[in-house]
Design an enzyme around this catalytic site. Structure first.
Site, PDB file in Angstrom:
ATOM      1  CE  LYS A  87     -39.206   1.449 -27.446  1.00  0.00           C
ATOM      2  NZ  LYS A  87     -37.851   1.056 -26.990  1.00  0.00           N
ATOM      3  CD  GLU A 122     -32.315   4.215 -31.306  1.00  0.00           C
ATOM      4  OE1 GLU A 122     -31.806   5.359 -31.250  1.00  0.00           O
ATOM      5  OE2 GLU A 122     -32.900   3.699 -30.337  1.00  0.00           O
ATOM      6  CB  SER A 137     -44.329  -2.640 -23.425  1.00  0.00           C
ATOM      7  OG  SER A 137     -44.313  -3.630 -24.429  1.00  0.00           O
TER       8      SER A 137
END
Lengths: 275, 401
Positions: free
Chosen positions: B94, B116, B383
């Site tokens: 991210k 969010e 990830s």
């Protein structure tokens, strides 16, 4: 000619301000909506905006979000909304109805099928909150083919160039959003509305109704003096939502609609008399 | 027919019939402003240099590619490689995107960022860059996710962000996104909305993809350097789909490379309790774009279910919808149970604890590897790391701390 355009022209000719209440279909319960709509007309509504319940009403503040949730809990969706319009039309063939909602329910039904069903039910306009001009070509063509007017929002941030493109497609009236933010937010800034309306008037002679922030006779009067009409949303929805579901819901929805709208109608009419 | 994957989206943000900009008029100007800023800076040498420096010295890139030999042996087929995004600062992919968007926010003169978050990884990554750049930060998170991911909630608070629990709708990621949009409409003058995935209105799917594509660009070079060839297959989990697009995109023109996007099958696709719009949904419009959605016959968005908060989303990035329809990527699904088993297996076999999101990719990669010869190479995007999920896994095993 479309019932909505006819009504807006007649109002303009007589100098009367349009009073446009907004309620969510099926809130607080399915059988209260049609009686409430008739009561709104009696109390002086010129056009009714009927909200189509959606699971993700992105542009709404908490008051109208909860109305969508209540209506969905009562299983009212797009089909139920069209059915309510059909029933309203059994007794009222004059008052224009604009559906206001989000794109996805219409996408799923299909543009042509929706436009046909809406026209059959007696809908006059559609405001799809999340369908800007750039994405709306096919939908707007489908609506026009059935005689339904696409209604558009105009924001404080809408550029003159965009406004010109919107006006080329828009029917009925322009819905000017008087605030940055979601429905039911903060309070109205009359000076900025005044300034924005004079900008809009230079570009179009379409009627302009102002919404977001109009909650009582005073705010309606202040905005009514500038615009062609006012939209009353959260203030009405807040009161309708407080009604308990049950045997008395219908009559309470009627009296609440009348209570909220009557003083606003009187304030708008006083503007005309004064002028 | 050769497809030029680099030219999409078109100038209006469309990937074939998907994508676009389905928002209220009140947001149009903000999106046009963002698009103009991105067009100006995406090829700007100063901007790119600053991004590269941050990626190297702050995030710790390039993230390694690791040949998981023991796991490969146990899986009984192809060689399995892991792209270690779990080793990034903040523990997931991210941060690649939040740094890119925060640098953009800074250049646009915005003093406040909002985001969010579902699993909390994007919220943590946003709070991290906000702390570093001295930006005010508020993160919207569904009340249900606040409960599931309490560790990340506390991390965000430590970083100086305010976490706002969202109590509307299903109280998960989709509702947090609605609420962040509402905030943005209201505070658009000073606020930059850092969207965490490749969904939302144009230009977000494009710019998030561009920032995340560093994963695939590195991996392509690393695989060539390590093995002398491109991998035979790529596997990545898909919620909104940012880590998957990041890995896949630079490989799209390589016809020999098969690609698998793994959705969350929850209790099983047949139960209806899942979060797999590409596997079992249909196209619609939500959160500013047209894409595959989980919706009912009336066009209402339905509640999703997944063991992993980060995959618990009823939509998916529009580029994935297009890649599904064109057949370039295969979209498959893995149940909660399979993902959980894979979480344990990778932890025990390799000493690497994957996030529950990534565990879906791990589980599918094992199945795939079993069907391929021993000299085939499968590259899996790991990830994120699994520390944040320890409470969830422990609770499932009846352990309370």
């Amino acid at each position: 000619m479309n019932r909505l355009n006819q009504r807006m022209q007649a109002l303009k000719a007589s100098g009367r301000k349009a009073l446009v209440p907004y309620l969510v279909c099926g809130d607080p319960c399915a059988d209260a909506t049609v009686p409430a709509m008739h009561a709104l007309v009696k109390a002086g509504a010129d056009v009714i905006e009927l909200g189509v319940p959606f699971s993700d009403p992105m542009a709404e503040g908490p008051v109208i979000q909860r109305a969508h949730e209540r209506a969905l809990a009562q299983k009212t969706t797009l089909r139920g909304t069209l059915e309510a319009v059909r029933r309203f039309r059994e007794a009222d063939k004059e008052t224009p109805i604009v559906l206001m909602g989000y794109a996805n329910p219409v996408e799923v039904m299909g543009y042509a099928a929706f436009a046909k069903a809406a026209a059959t039910a007696g809908v006059d306009g559609l405001l799809t909150v999340d369908m800007p001009l750039e994405e709306g070509g096919d939908l707007n063509a489908a609506l026009k083919a059935e005689g339904i007017e696409p209604i558009f929002l105009v924001a404080p941030t809408t550029s003159p160039e965009r406004l010109a493109r919107i006006c080329a497609v828009a029917g009925g009236y322009l819905y000017y959003v008087s605030l940055k933010g979601v429905t039911g937010a903060a309070h109205l800034q009359v000076d900025s509305v005044k300034e924005a309306l004079s900008r809009i008037r230079k570009l179009t002679d379409k009627p302009v109704c102002v919404g977001f922030g109009i909650k009582d006779a005073a705010s309606a009067s202040a905005v009514g003096a500038l615009a062609d009409g006012v939209v009353v949303g959260s203030a009405l929805v807040d009161r309708l939502g407080a009604i308990a579901i049950g045997a008395n819901a219908k009559t309470e929805a009627e009296s609440t609609s009348c209570d909220v709208l009557s003083p606003i109608r009187a304030a708008l009419d006083a503007l005309v008399t004064r002028a | 027919m050769a497809v030029d994957y680099k030219v999409l989206p078109d100038s209006r943000g469309h990937f074939g019939p998907y994508g676009g900009r389905f928002v209220s008029e009140t947001l149009m100007q903000a999106l046009e402003e963002l698009e103009a800023a991105y067009q100006r800076f995406r090829d700007d040498p100063d901007f790119l240099r600053e991004f590269d420096i941050d990626m190297a010295h702050y995030v710790g890139r390039p993230s390694p590619v690791y040949h998981a030999e023991r796991w490969s042996r146990e899986s009984g087929g192809a060689q399995l490689y892991l792209k270690r995004e779990d080793l990034n600062h903040t523990g997931a992919h991210k941060v690649n995107n939040t740094i890119g968007q925060a640098l953009l926010a800074k250049r646009m003169g915005k003093t406040r960022v909002i985001a969010e978050t579902g699993a909390g990884q994007h919220g943590v990554a946003t709070a991290t860059v906000a702390a570093r750049l001295g930006l005010e930060c508020q993160v919207y998170m569904g009340e249900e996710d606040v409960r599931r991911q309490s560790l990340n909630v506390y991390r965000m608070k430590l970083l100086g962000a305010e976490v706002i629990p969202v109590t509307s709708g299903s109280r998960t990621l989709k509702d947090a996104m609605n609420e962040a949009m509402r905030d943005w409409v209201t505070n658009v003058d000073n606020t930059f909305y850092i969207i965490g995935t490749v969904a939302g209105p144009h230009p977000y799917p494009m710019l998030v993809r561009d920032f995340q594509s560093i994963i695939g660009r590195e991996a392509r070079e690393q695989m060539l350097a390590m093995t002398g060839a491109l991998p035979d297959a790529l596997v990545a989990c898909v919620g909104g789909g940012s880590n998957a697009i990041g890995l896949f995109h630079p490989f799209l023109p390589d016809a020999s490379v098969a690609m698998y996007g793994v959705e969350a099958a929850g209790d099983g696709i047949e139960t209806g309790r899942h979060a797999a719009p590409l596997s079992a949904g249909r196209p619609g419009v939500l959160h500013g774009n047209r894409t595959y959605l989980m919706e009912d016959d009336d066009g209402q968005i339905i509640e999703t279910h997944s063991i992993s908060a980060g995959l618990d989303y009823p939509g998916v990035g529009p580029e994935h919808s297009w890649l599904k329809d064109t057949g370039r990527v295969n979209y498959v699904s893995i149940t909660d149970k399979e993902a959980l088993a894979a979480f344990h297996r990778l932890t025990r076999l390799e000493g690497i604890m994957p996030a529950l999101e990534s565990s879906h990719a791990i589980a599918y990669a094992e199945k795939l590897a079993g069907s391929l010869p021993k000299d085939a190479k499968v590259l899996v995007n790991l990830s994120g790391r699994g520390d944040k999920d320890i409470h969830t896994v422990a609770a499932l095993e009846g352990i309370r701390f």
